[in-house]
Design an enzyme around this catalytic site. Sequence first.
Site, PDB file in Angstrom:
ATOM      1  N   SER A 117      -8.146-110.004  31.567  1.00  0.00           N
ATOM      2  CA  SER A 117      -6.855-109.637  30.965  1.00  0.00           C
ATOM      3  C   SER A 117      -5.935-110.846  30.913  1.00  0.00           C
ATOM      4  O   SER A 117      -6.039-111.755  31.753  1.00  0.00           O
ATOM      5  CB  SER A 117      -6.191-108.551  31.819  1.00  0.00           C
ATOM      6  OG  SER A 117      -4.869-108.311  31.362  1.00  0.00           O
ATOM      7  N   TYR A 123      -2.896-106.163  39.926  1.00  0.00           N
ATOM      8  CA  TYR A 123      -3.891-106.113  38.845  1.00  0.00           C
ATOM      9  C   TYR A 123      -4.160-107.523  38.320  1.00  0.00           C
ATOM     10  O   TYR A 123      -5.315-107.928  38.124  1.00  0.00           O
ATOM     11  CB  TYR A 123      -3.347-105.211  37.737  1.00  0.00           C
ATOM     12  CG  TYR A 123      -4.164-105.111  36.477  1.00  0.00           C
ATOM     13  CD1 TYR A 123      -5.345-104.374  36.439  1.00  0.00           C
ATOM     14  CD2 TYR A 123      -3.729-105.730  35.301  1.00  0.00           C
ATOM     15  CE1 TYR A 123      -6.075-104.260  35.262  1.00  0.00           C
ATOM     16  CE2 TYR A 123      -4.451-105.609  34.123  1.00  0.00           C
ATOM     17  CZ  TYR A 123      -5.623-104.874  34.100  1.00  0.00           C
ATOM     18  OH  TYR A 123      -6.330-104.762  32.931  1.00  0.00           O
TER      19      TYR A 123
HETATM   20  N1  LIG Z   1      -5.551-101.327  27.776  1.00  0.00           N
HETATM   21  C1  LIG Z   1      -5.047-102.538  27.951  1.00  0.00           C
HETATM   22  O1  LIG Z   1      -3.879-102.824  27.597  1.00  0.00           O
HETATM   23  C2  LIG Z   1      -5.881-103.625  28.594  1.00  0.00           C
HETATM   24  C3  LIG Z   1      -5.394-104.946  28.573  1.00  0.00           C
HETATM   25  C4  LIG Z   1      -6.131-105.950  29.147  1.00  0.00           C
HETATM   26  C5  LIG Z   1      -7.344-105.658  29.735  1.00  0.00           C
HETATM   27  N2  LIG Z   1      -7.813-104.371  29.769  1.00  0.00           N
HETATM   28  C6  LIG Z   1      -9.089-104.122  30.402  1.00  0.00           C
HETATM   29  O2  LIG Z   1      -9.955-103.552  29.438  1.00  0.00           O
HETATM   30  C7  LIG Z   1     -10.982-102.811  30.108  1.00  0.00           C
HETATM   31  C8  LIG Z   1     -11.102-101.443  29.456  1.00  0.00           C
HETATM   32  O3  LIG Z   1      -9.909-100.708  29.688  1.00  0.00           O
HETATM   33  P1  LIG Z   1      -9.316 -99.631  28.658  1.00  0.00           P
HETATM   34  O4  LIG Z   1      -8.007-100.137  28.233  1.00  0.00           O
HETATM   35  O5  LIG Z   1     -10.347 -99.301  27.644  1.00  0.00           O
HETATM   36  O6  LIG Z   1      -8.992 -98.408  29.601  1.00  0.00           O
HETATM   37  P2  LIG Z   1      -9.705 -97.006  29.864  1.00  0.00           P
HETATM   38  O7  LIG Z   1      -9.999 -96.315  28.589  1.00  0.00           O
HETATM   39  O8  LIG Z   1      -8.829 -96.328  30.863  1.00  0.00           O
HETATM   40  O9  LIG Z   1     -11.081 -97.423  30.532  1.00  0.00           O
HETATM   41  C9  LIG Z   1     -11.238 -97.747  31.886  1.00  0.00           C
HETATM   42  C10 LIG Z   1     -12.677 -97.518  32.225  1.00  0.00           C
HETATM   43  O10 LIG Z   1     -12.929 -97.894  33.589  1.00  0.00           O
HETATM   44  C11 LIG Z   1     -13.714 -96.865  34.161  1.00  0.00           C
HETATM   45  N3  LIG Z   1     -13.598 -96.808  35.609  1.00  0.00           N
HETATM   46  C12 LIG Z   1     -12.468 -96.750  36.348  1.00  0.00           C
HETATM   47  N4  LIG Z   1     -12.798 -96.657  37.653  1.00  0.00           N
HETATM   48  C13 LIG Z   1     -14.150 -96.648  37.710  1.00  0.00           C
HETATM   49  C14 LIG Z   1     -15.092 -96.557  38.762  1.00  0.00           C
HETATM   50  N5  LIG Z   1     -14.714 -96.467  40.039  1.00  0.00           N
HETATM   51  N6  LIG Z   1     -16.411 -96.589  38.471  1.00  0.00           N
HETATM   52  C15 LIG Z   1     -16.820 -96.665  37.180  1.00  0.00           C
HETATM   53  N7  LIG Z   1     -15.978 -96.766  36.136  1.00  0.00           N
HETATM   54  C16 LIG Z   1     -14.657 -96.746  36.411  1.00  0.00           C
HETATM   55  C17 LIG Z   1     -13.175 -95.588  33.532  1.00  0.00           C
HETATM   56  O11 LIG Z   1     -14.072 -94.527  33.745  1.00  0.00           O
HETATM   57  P3  LIG Z   1     -13.643 -92.992  33.509  1.00  0.00           P
HETATM   58  O12 LIG Z   1     -13.851 -92.764  32.042  1.00  0.00           O
HETATM   59  O13 LIG Z   1     -14.579 -92.230  34.360  1.00  0.00           O
HETATM   60  O14 LIG Z   1     -12.208 -92.889  33.949  1.00  0.00           O
HETATM   61  C18 LIG Z   1     -13.071 -96.039  32.087  1.00  0.00           C
HETATM   62  O15 LIG Z   1     -14.328 -95.980  31.450  1.00  0.00           O
HETATM   63  C19 LIG Z   1     -10.574-102.799  31.585  1.00  0.00           C
HETATM   64  O16 LIG Z   1     -11.268-103.822  32.264  1.00  0.00           O
HETATM   65  C20 LIG Z   1      -9.109-103.137  31.547  1.00  0.00           C
HETATM   66  O17 LIG Z   1      -8.667-103.694  32.766  1.00  0.00           O
HETATM   67  C21 LIG Z   1      -7.107-103.346  29.192  1.00  0.00           C
END
Ligand SMILES: NC(=O)c1ccc[n+]([C@@H]2O[C@H](COP(=O)([O-])OP(=O)(O)OC[C@H]3O[C@@H](n4cnc5c(N)ncnc54)[C@H](OP(=O)(O)O)[C@@H]3O)[C@@H](O)[C@H]2O)c1
Length: 249
Positions: free
Chosen positions: A142, A155
Amino acid sequence: MGTERRPRRVLIVGATSAIAAEVARCYAARGASLVLTGRNPARLAAVGDDLRVRGAGSIETEVLDLLDRERHGAVVKRAFAGPLDVALLAHGDLPDQQRCQSEPGEAAGALELNLVATVELLTLLAREFETQGSGTIAVITSVAGDRGRQSNYVYGAAKAGVSVFLQGLRQRLHAMGVRVVTLKPGFVDTPMTAHLPRNPLASSPQRAARAIYHAIESRRDVAYIPWFWRPVMALIRAIPEPLFKKLRL
Ligand SMILES: NC(=O)c1ccc[n+]([C@@H]2O[C@H](COP(=O)([O-])OP(=O)(O)OC[C@H]3O[C@@H](n4cnc5c(N)ncnc54)[C@H](OP(=O)(O)O)[C@@H]3O)[C@@H](O)[C@H]2O)c1
């Protein structure tokens, strides 16, 4: 460099993530075979069904809670039952910064998932890719890891740790023919950020996924998602600390 067109075998960890599910659609549309992990069996099955309809060559699923670190080894071994072209790590959790400040266990838990589990998995994957002598490891970190801010530094610290780990891993694996791609999204509208005020620079998961797919397939080392976060973060990193500490970011 041109975008790779042949069908691929791709592992996606955290495949139920809004961003990852969209990246998986990019691969499915090109006939890739996908190995998907997620902790929620029903949601994982739904993602798999969607990808089959969209043209995936085959779908394998593995239910995996990444905090269950003893299971990482077996899941990685099964993923390498056949040659793997790409492993994308997309899991993550945005902790409540205020709770992290009042409950040390909350901060430790955030590091456990976002950093420790990621490093453990990467160590196992690196060994397998090294033996294979080819392939790409791609990890979603990120922009939050580029500079600590009071609003999300727990984070951010986890993501910074992953980014530095990837720098070293990239150097180590380069000579073995294995690529390591660091993906740094800015704000993306997903369930992770749904409770936050809308960011004017926010991207859709679809836009972020297209940029991620392109970064992986066009052999980038580090990609900001979308591209404009690179100059934005360069500006933020350039602010002198005596001034930065007074800002409300
Ligand atoms: N959204 C943003 O603004 C943003 C910005 C920068 C980076 N990111 C990064 O992008 C990546 C994807 O995030 P997203 O935005 O797509 O959010 P998201 O839809 O909330 O996805 C998060 C994922 O992590 C999984 N997860 C959480 N805890 C877990 C565990 N203990 N074991 C296995 N899986 C687990 C969740 O599983 P469940 O479906 O079971 O909950 C979900 O599939 C992450 O690494 C996040 O940090 C996001």
